[in-house]
Design a protein around this motif. Sequence first.
Motif, PDB file in Angstrom:
ATOM      1  N   LEU A  23       0.827  -1.206   0.000  1.00  0.00           N
ATOM      2  CA  LEU A  23       0.000   0.000   0.000  1.00  0.00           C
ATOM      3  C   LEU A  23       0.865   1.262   0.000  1.00  0.00           C
ATOM      4  CD1 LEU A  23      -2.724  -1.270   2.479  1.00  0.00           C
ATOM      5  CD2 LEU A  23      -2.988  -0.964   0.004  1.00  0.00           C
ATOM      6  N   ASP A  24       1.959   1.248   0.755  1.00  0.00           N
ATOM      7  CA  ASP A  24       2.913   2.374   0.711  1.00  0.00           C
ATOM      8  C   ASP A  24       3.451   2.574  -0.705  1.00  0.00           C
ATOM      9  OD1 ASP A  24       2.805   3.156   3.317  1.00  0.00           O
ATOM     10  OD2 ASP A  24       4.594   2.052   3.956  1.00  0.00           O
ATOM     11  N   PHE A  25       3.777   1.466  -1.335  1.00  0.00           N
ATOM     12  CA  PHE A  25       4.336   1.514  -2.694  1.00  0.00           C
ATOM     13  C   PHE A  25       3.313   2.099  -3.674  1.00  0.00           C
ATOM     14  CE2 PHE A  25       5.911  -0.529  -6.648  1.00  0.00           C
ATOM     15  CZ  PHE A  25       7.232  -0.127  -6.588  1.00  0.00           C
ATOM     16  N   CYS A  26       2.065   1.648  -3.540  1.00  0.00           N
ATOM     17  CA  CYS A  26       1.001   2.161  -4.421  1.00  0.00           C
ATOM     18  C   CYS A  26       0.805   3.656  -4.201  1.00  0.00           C
ATOM     19  CB  CYS A  26      -0.310   1.435  -4.141  1.00  0.00           C
ATOM     20  SG  CYS A  26      -0.345  -0.278  -4.653  1.00  0.00           S
ATOM     21  N   ARG A  27       0.859   4.095  -2.945  1.00  0.00           N
ATOM     22  CA  ARG A  27       0.662   5.519  -2.651  1.00  0.00           C
ATOM     23  C   ARG A  27       1.795   6.347  -3.271  1.00  0.00           C
ATOM     24  NH1 ARG A  27       0.907   5.205   2.428  1.00  0.00           N
ATOM     25  NH2 ARG A  27      -1.247   4.867   3.019  1.00  0.00           N
ATOM     26  N   SER A  28       3.031   5.879  -3.084  1.00  0.00           N
ATOM     27  CA  SER A  28       4.166   6.609  -3.680  1.00  0.00           C
ATOM     28  C   SER A  28       4.052   6.643  -5.196  1.00  0.00           C
ATOM     29  CB  SER A  28       5.482   5.916  -3.329  1.00  0.00           C
ATOM     30  OG  SER A  28       5.778   6.092  -1.988  1.00  0.00           O
ATOM     31  N   HIS A  29       3.655   5.514  -5.771  1.00  0.00           N
ATOM     32  CA  HIS A  29       3.560   5.446  -7.228  1.00  0.00           C
ATOM     33  C   HIS A  29       2.572   6.479  -7.766  1.00  0.00           C
ATOM     34  CE1 HIS A  29       3.369   3.863 -11.256  1.00  0.00           C
ATOM     35  NE2 HIS A  29       2.061   3.730 -11.143  1.00  0.00           N
ATOM     36  N   LEU A  30       1.423   6.561  -7.152  1.00  0.00           N
ATOM     37  CA  LEU A  30       0.443   7.517  -7.695  1.00  0.00           C
ATOM     38  C   LEU A  30       0.901   8.962  -7.457  1.00  0.00           C
ATOM     39  CD1 LEU A  30      -1.873   8.894  -5.571  1.00  0.00           C
ATOM     40  CD2 LEU A  30      -2.565   6.520  -5.429  1.00  0.00           C
ATOM     41  N   PRO A  84      13.432   7.921  -3.265  1.00  0.00           N
ATOM     42  CA  PRO A  84      14.471   7.674  -2.251  1.00  0.00           C
ATOM     43  C   PRO A  84      15.024   6.257  -2.362  1.00  0.00           C
ATOM     44  CG  PRO A  84      12.292   7.904  -1.228  1.00  0.00           C
ATOM     45  CD  PRO A  84      12.113   8.156  -2.692  1.00  0.00           C
ATOM     46  N   PRO A  85      16.280   6.028  -1.866  1.00  0.00           N
ATOM     47  CA  PRO A  85      16.946   4.733  -2.085  1.00  0.00           C
ATOM     48  C   PRO A  85      16.163   3.526  -1.568  1.00  0.00           C
ATOM     49  CG  PRO A  85      18.511   6.357  -1.247  1.00  0.00           C
ATOM     50  CD  PRO A  85      17.168   7.007  -1.222  1.00  0.00           C
ATOM     51  N   ASP A  86      15.504   3.647  -0.404  1.00  0.00           N
ATOM     52  CA  ASP A  86      14.796   2.470   0.120  1.00  0.00           C
ATOM     53  C   ASP A  86      13.621   2.094  -0.775  1.00  0.00           C
ATOM     54  OD1 ASP A  86      13.567   4.815   0.889  1.00  0.00           O
ATOM     55  OD2 ASP A  86      12.867   4.049   2.815  1.00  0.00           O
ATOM     56  N   GLU A  87      12.920   3.099  -1.285  1.00  0.00           N
ATOM     57  CA  GLU A  87      11.814   2.805  -2.214  1.00  0.00           C
ATOM     58  C   GLU A  87      12.363   2.234  -3.521  1.00  0.00           C
ATOM     59  OE1 GLU A  87       9.114   6.094  -3.001  1.00  0.00           O
ATOM     60  OE2 GLU A  87       8.408   5.108  -4.820  1.00  0.00           O
TER      61      GLU A  87
END
Length: 239
Positions: free
Chosen positions: A64-71, A176-179
């Motif tokens: 869900l974090d990944f999806c939020r960053s992506h959008l 950012p590097p972790d993402e």
Amino acid sequence: MQFNPQEISALAQAEAAAPRMDMYAFIHKALRAFMTDTLTGLGRMDADDDLELSQTGARVLQLLDFCRSHLHHENAFVHPAMERHAPGSAATVAREHEGHEQAIAALAAGAVQLMHCPRERRARVAHALYQQLALFVAHNFEHMHQEETGHNAVLWAHYSDAELAALEGALVASIPPDEMMVTLRWMLPYMTPAERAMMLGEMRRNAPPQAFEAALGVVRPQLSPAEWGKLARALGLAQ
Ligand SMILES: [Fe+2]
């Protein structure tokens, strides 16, 4: 969105057309893989196993974090580029992104609830979360297709491939590097061997050696021996 058999016939035309820079292609492969793996992982979870429950819940939250960053990346970089030349062209998808933000918040609350749920209610809560995540994934598959067709048509009409590559470069530089490690974890294994070799070859030329080594370390455990062999041969690595 309805399934449209006529789009299958577009496959034949795709062979003839000169390929354009498709900034959605690889990240959407990553998202499709991350979404389906997480969904099916939730569906097979043993709710009586505390460790598995916490790992699966954490995985859902990571998705869900990944999806939020992506959008947010699409909102910040892609939509303004479209709107600059074709006002209104990103409006429908932008509205869907607002709905995604709400869905992500609700699903995250559901995942946290599951992780703190009394043992006797876990299985029912897990199944309810699985069903809601499935609907979110289903909607996102259609949404991504709309971006890969409608949005790309707008981008291709108004930008050269070099301009689109520069736009993608600015977007990637903001991650950012972790993402970025999460992105590579879900992108590299789910590309074709040729795409994987191309991306890692570019990383080797342009990124610090530690970043290239880290990417190899992320992808290798996810590849079959045959897939690793193809990559190692393409990059001239020791097998
Ligand atoms: Fe999107």
